[in-house]
Write a protein that holds these residues in place. Structure first.
Motif, PDB file in Angstrom:
ATOM      1  N   VAL A 103       0.833  -1.204   0.000  1.00 25.00           N
ATOM      2  CA  VAL A 103       0.000   0.000   0.000  1.00 25.00           C
ATOM      3  C   VAL A 103       0.868   1.255   0.000  1.00 25.00           C
ATOM      4  O   VAL A 103       0.556   2.249  -0.683  1.00 25.00           O
ATOM      5  N   LEU A 104       1.980   1.220   0.737  1.00 23.91           N
ATOM      6  CA  LEU A 104       2.867   2.383   0.797  1.00 23.91           C
ATOM      7  C   LEU A 104       3.485   2.678  -0.570  1.00 23.91           C
ATOM      8  O   LEU A 104       3.544   3.841  -1.001  1.00 23.91           O
ATOM      9  N   VAL A 105       3.961   1.641  -1.269  1.00 27.05           N
ATOM     10  CA  VAL A 105       4.549   1.835  -2.595  1.00 27.05           C
ATOM     11  C   VAL A 105       3.518   2.410  -3.558  1.00 27.05           C
ATOM     12  O   VAL A 105       3.797   3.332  -4.343  1.00 27.05           O
ATOM     13  N   THR A 106       2.313   1.868  -3.531  1.00 23.06           N
ATOM     14  CA  THR A 106       1.264   2.376  -4.423  1.00 23.06           C
ATOM     15  C   THR A 106       0.934   3.827  -4.109  1.00 23.06           C
ATOM     16  O   THR A 106       0.764   4.656  -5.020  1.00 23.06           O
ATOM     17  N   SER A 107       0.858   4.169  -2.828  1.00 28.04           N
ATOM     18  CA  SER A 107       0.547   5.545  -2.441  1.00 28.04           C
ATOM     19  C   SER A 107       1.643   6.503  -2.883  1.00 28.04           C
ATOM     20  O   SER A 107       1.362   7.611  -3.392  1.00 28.04           O
ATOM     21  N   LEU A 108       2.896   6.116  -2.710  1.00 28.39           N
ATOM     22  CA  LEU A 108       4.000   6.968  -3.138  1.00 28.39           C
ATOM     23  C   LEU A 108       3.998   7.162  -4.652  1.00 28.39           C
ATOM     24  O   LEU A 108       4.291   8.256  -5.160  1.00 28.39           O
ATOM     25  N   ALA A 109       3.693   6.089  -5.382  1.00 25.45           N
ATOM     26  CA  ALA A 109       3.645   6.197  -6.838  1.00 25.45           C
ATOM     27  C   ALA A 109       2.543   7.155  -7.276  1.00 25.45           C
ATOM     28  O   ALA A 109       2.724   7.957  -8.203  1.00 25.45           O
ATOM     29  N   VAL A 110       1.393   7.088  -6.618  1.00 27.88           N
ATOM     30  CA  VAL A 110       0.298   8.000  -6.948  1.00 27.88           C
ATOM     31  C   VAL A 110       0.695   9.441  -6.654  1.00 27.88           C
ATOM     32  O   VAL A 110       0.459  10.369  -7.460  1.00 27.88           O
ATOM     33  N   ALA A 111       1.321   9.647  -5.485  1.00 25.27           N
ATOM     34  CA  ALA A 111       1.738  11.004  -5.120  1.00 25.27           C
ATOM     35  C   ALA A 111       2.781  11.543  -6.094  1.00 25.27           C
ATOM     36  O   ALA A 111       2.714  12.715  -6.527  1.00 25.27           O
ATOM     37  N   ALA A 112       3.748  10.709  -6.456  1.00 16.86           N
ATOM     38  CA  ALA A 112       4.780  11.154  -7.389  1.00 16.86           C
ATOM     39  C   ALA A 112       4.187  11.487  -8.748  1.00 16.86           C
ATOM     40  O   ALA A 112       4.568  12.479  -9.399  1.00 16.86           O
ATOM     41  N   ALA A 113       3.244  10.659  -9.221  1.00 18.12           N
ATOM     42  CA  ALA A 113       2.607  10.928 -10.509  1.00 18.12           C
ATOM     43  C   ALA A 113       1.858  12.248 -10.482  1.00 18.12           C
ATOM     44  O   ALA A 113       1.936  13.055 -11.432  1.00 18.12           O
ATOM     45  N   ALA A 114       1.125  12.493  -9.391  1.00 22.44           N
ATOM     46  CA  ALA A 114       0.366  13.736  -9.291  1.00 22.44           C
ATOM     47  C   ALA A 114       1.286  14.957  -9.287  1.00 22.44           C
ATOM     48  O   ALA A 114       1.039  15.962  -9.983  1.00 22.44           O
ATOM     49  N   VAL A 115       2.374  14.902  -8.530  1.00 22.24           N
ATOM     50  CA  VAL A 115       3.306  16.039  -8.441  1.00 22.24           C
ATOM     51  C   VAL A 115       3.956  16.306  -9.793  1.00 22.24           C
ATOM     52  O   VAL A 115       4.040  17.458 -10.266  1.00 22.24           O
ATOM     53  N   CYS A 116       4.421  15.241 -10.437  1.00 16.20           N
ATOM     54  CA  CYS A 116       5.093  15.429 -11.739  1.00 16.20           C
ATOM     55  C   CYS A 116       4.131  15.994 -12.774  1.00 16.20           C
ATOM     56  O   CYS A 116       4.494  16.902 -13.557  1.00 16.20           O
ATOM     57  N   LEU A 117       2.917  15.500 -12.810  1.00 15.85           N
ATOM     58  CA  LEU A 117       1.963  15.983 -13.800  1.00 15.85           C
ATOM     59  C   LEU A 117       1.582  17.445 -13.545  1.00 15.85           C
ATOM     60  O   LEU A 117       1.494  18.250 -14.487  1.00 15.85           O
ATOM     61  N   ILE A 118       1.373  17.769 -12.307  1.00 14.39           N
ATOM     62  CA  ILE A 118       0.991  19.156 -11.992  1.00 14.39           C
ATOM     63  C   ILE A 118       2.099  20.128 -12.370  1.00 14.39           C
ATOM     64  O   ILE A 118       1.879  21.152 -13.045  1.00 14.39           O
ATOM     65  N   ALA A 125       2.262  25.415 -19.399  1.00 11.73           N
ATOM     66  CA  ALA A 125       1.321  26.531 -19.507  1.00 11.73           C
ATOM     67  C   ALA A 125       2.038  27.877 -19.444  1.00 11.73           C
ATOM     68  O   ALA A 125       1.657  28.842 -20.127  1.00 11.73           O
ATOM     69  N   LEU A 126       3.071  27.939 -18.638  1.00 13.72           N
ATOM     70  CA  LEU A 126       3.805  29.185 -18.500  1.00 13.72           C
ATOM     71  C   LEU A 126       4.798  29.387 -19.643  1.00 13.72           C
ATOM     72  O   LEU A 126       5.349  30.487 -19.804  1.00 13.72           O
ATOM     73  N   GLY A 127       5.096  28.333 -20.374  1.00 16.15           N
ATOM     74  CA  GLY A 127       6.034  28.414 -21.470  1.00 16.15           C
ATOM     75  C   GLY A 127       7.475  28.454 -21.046  1.00 16.15           C
ATOM     76  O   GLY A 127       8.365  28.719 -21.856  1.00 16.15           O
ATOM     77  N   ALA A 128       7.702  28.175 -19.779  1.00 18.26           N
ATOM     78  CA  ALA A 128       9.078  28.204 -19.265  1.00 18.26           C
ATOM     79  C   ALA A 128       9.643  26.794 -19.305  1.00 18.26           C
ATOM     80  O   ALA A 128       9.066  25.862 -18.746  1.00 18.26           O
ATOM     81  N   ARG A 129      10.792  26.678 -19.976  1.00 19.12           N
ATOM     82  CA  ARG A 129      11.472  25.383 -20.072  1.00 19.12           C
ATOM     83  C   ARG A 129      10.517  24.269 -20.468  1.00 19.12           C
ATOM     84  O   ARG A 129      10.206  23.371 -19.686  1.00 19.12           O
ATOM     85  N   PRO A 130      10.024  24.286 -21.671  1.00 19.45           N
ATOM     86  CA  PRO A 130       9.042  23.257 -22.068  1.00 19.45           C
ATOM     87  C   PRO A 130       9.588  21.842 -22.026  1.00 19.45           C
ATOM     88  O   PRO A 130       8.846  20.890 -21.757  1.00 19.45           O
ATOM     89  N   TYR A 131      10.882  21.694 -22.302  1.00 18.86           N
ATOM     90  CA  TYR A 131      11.445  20.335 -22.278  1.00 18.86           C
ATOM     91  C   TYR A 131      11.393  19.744 -20.880  1.00 18.86           C
ATOM     92  O   TYR A 131      11.243  18.539 -20.694  1.00 18.86           O
ATOM     93  N   VAL A 132      11.562  20.625 -19.843  1.00 19.08           N
ATOM     94  CA  VAL A 132      11.455  20.142 -18.446  1.00 19.08           C
ATOM     95  C   VAL A 132      10.020  19.728 -18.151  1.00 19.08           C
ATOM     96  O   VAL A 132       9.753  18.697 -17.503  1.00 19.08           O
ATOM     97  N   GLY A 133       9.074  20.548 -18.607  1.00 20.85           N
ATOM     98  CA  GLY A 133       7.665  20.201 -18.371  1.00 20.85           C
ATOM     99  C   GLY A 133       7.282  18.896 -19.025  1.00 20.85           C
ATOM    100  O   GLY A 133       6.566  18.057 -18.449  1.00 20.85           O
ATOM    101  N   ALA A 135       9.257  16.421 -19.771  1.00 26.26           N
ATOM    102  CA  ALA A 135       9.912  15.327 -19.050  1.00 26.26           C
ATOM    103  C   ALA A 135       9.146  14.985 -17.774  1.00 26.26           C
ATOM    104  O   ALA A 135       8.975  13.803 -17.416  1.00 26.26           O
ATOM    105  N   LEU A 136       8.679  16.044 -17.095  1.00 21.76           N
ATOM    106  CA  LEU A 136       7.919  15.796 -15.861  1.00 21.76           C
ATOM    107  C   LEU A 136       6.588  15.110 -16.167  1.00 21.76           C
ATOM    108  O   LEU A 136       6.149  14.231 -15.419  1.00 21.76           O
ATOM    109  N   ILE A 137       5.948  15.510 -17.267  1.00 21.92           N
ATOM    110  CA  ILE A 137       4.688  14.864 -17.627  1.00 21.92           C
ATOM    111  C   ILE A 137       4.931  13.391 -17.958  1.00 21.92           C
ATOM    112  O   ILE A 137       4.163  12.501 -17.556  1.00 21.92           O
TER     113      ILE A 137
END
Length: 225
Positions: A103-118, A125-133, A135-137
């Motif tokens: 459960v802990l691994v699944t929760s961390l994966a969900v949290a990491a996915a949410a942070v990276c996507l946001i 959206a801001l147009g700053a460093r699109p390649y970084v965005g 990669a995060l997506i």
């Protein structure tokens, strides 16, 4: 080593109960009411008690099967208690730690996915460093896939664990053994009544009537001589 014998008190109580049933049976009651016999109910009961061991031997096979069935019940109860073991209150590694980690691994994966996507979508959206965005997506999508796979694995694990728990808690074997012992006792008592008690009582009554009938004939023959 053979199965242990029944307590003497239980055997005697069972015999006396079946003896009373035999004395109250229609066959024996009719034989006691016939004229010419020398045995009454009390004397007949006394003779049966004196011959108890011989009467019990008529159902020796059923008695042995009943005793062995009781031994199976006792052995099954002992094995079940040994397999359960003492309750220490500490969860085992397979039953307590692995589900928590999953459960802990699944929760961390969900949290990491949410942070990276946001963060990725904000950067795009801001147009700053699109390649970084981007990669995060991408990282967020990968983490989301890991989270979905982990959730499916957790669900399968909990389903299997629940099924095993129900199977372990189901007392089918002890119940089957107890049912078999109850059936074996019924067979023993029925055999003891039908092949032991009733034939003995009716046999003694017939002997008494025959002796009474032969008495006058023997006396007349003696006078004729």
């Amino acid at each position: 080593m053979g199965a242990p014998e029944l307590p003497e008190a239980e055997i005697h109580a069972t015999f006396e109960r079946l003896l009373e049933e035999g004395l109250q049976s229609p066959q024996v009651a009719d034989a006691l009411r016939r004229p010419g016999g020398t045995l009454d109910r009390g004397r007949l009961r006394t003779r049966a008690l004196q011959a108890r061991d011989d009467i019990l031997a008529a159902a020796a096979v059923e008695y042995r099967e009943f005793v062995e069935a009781l031994a199976d019940v006792a052995a099954g109860t002992k094995d079940r208690s040994a397999s359960e073991g003492p309750e220490t209150g500490v969860p085992s590694a397979g039953g307590g730690l692995l589900p928590v980690l999953a459960v802990l691994v699944t929760s961390l994966a969900v949290a990491a996915a949410a942070v990276c996507l946001i963060i990725g979508f904000v950067l795009l959206a801001l147009g700053a460093r699109p390649y970084v965005g981007e990669a995060l997506i991408t990282s967020g999508l990968i983490a989301g896939a890991v989270a979905v796979g982990g959730a499916i694995g957790d669900l399968a694990y909990f389903i299997v664990a629940a099924a095993r728990s129900r199977a372990a808690d189901r007392p089918d074997a002890p119940e089957d053994a107890a049912t078999g012992a109850a059936h074996a006792r019924e067979e023993w008592e029925l055999a003891l009544l039908e092949r032991g008690v009733l034939p003995f009582l009716l046999g003694r009554l017939e002997e008494s009537s025959a002796a009474e009938r032969e008495g006058p004939s023997a006396r007349r023959s003696a006078r004729g001589l």
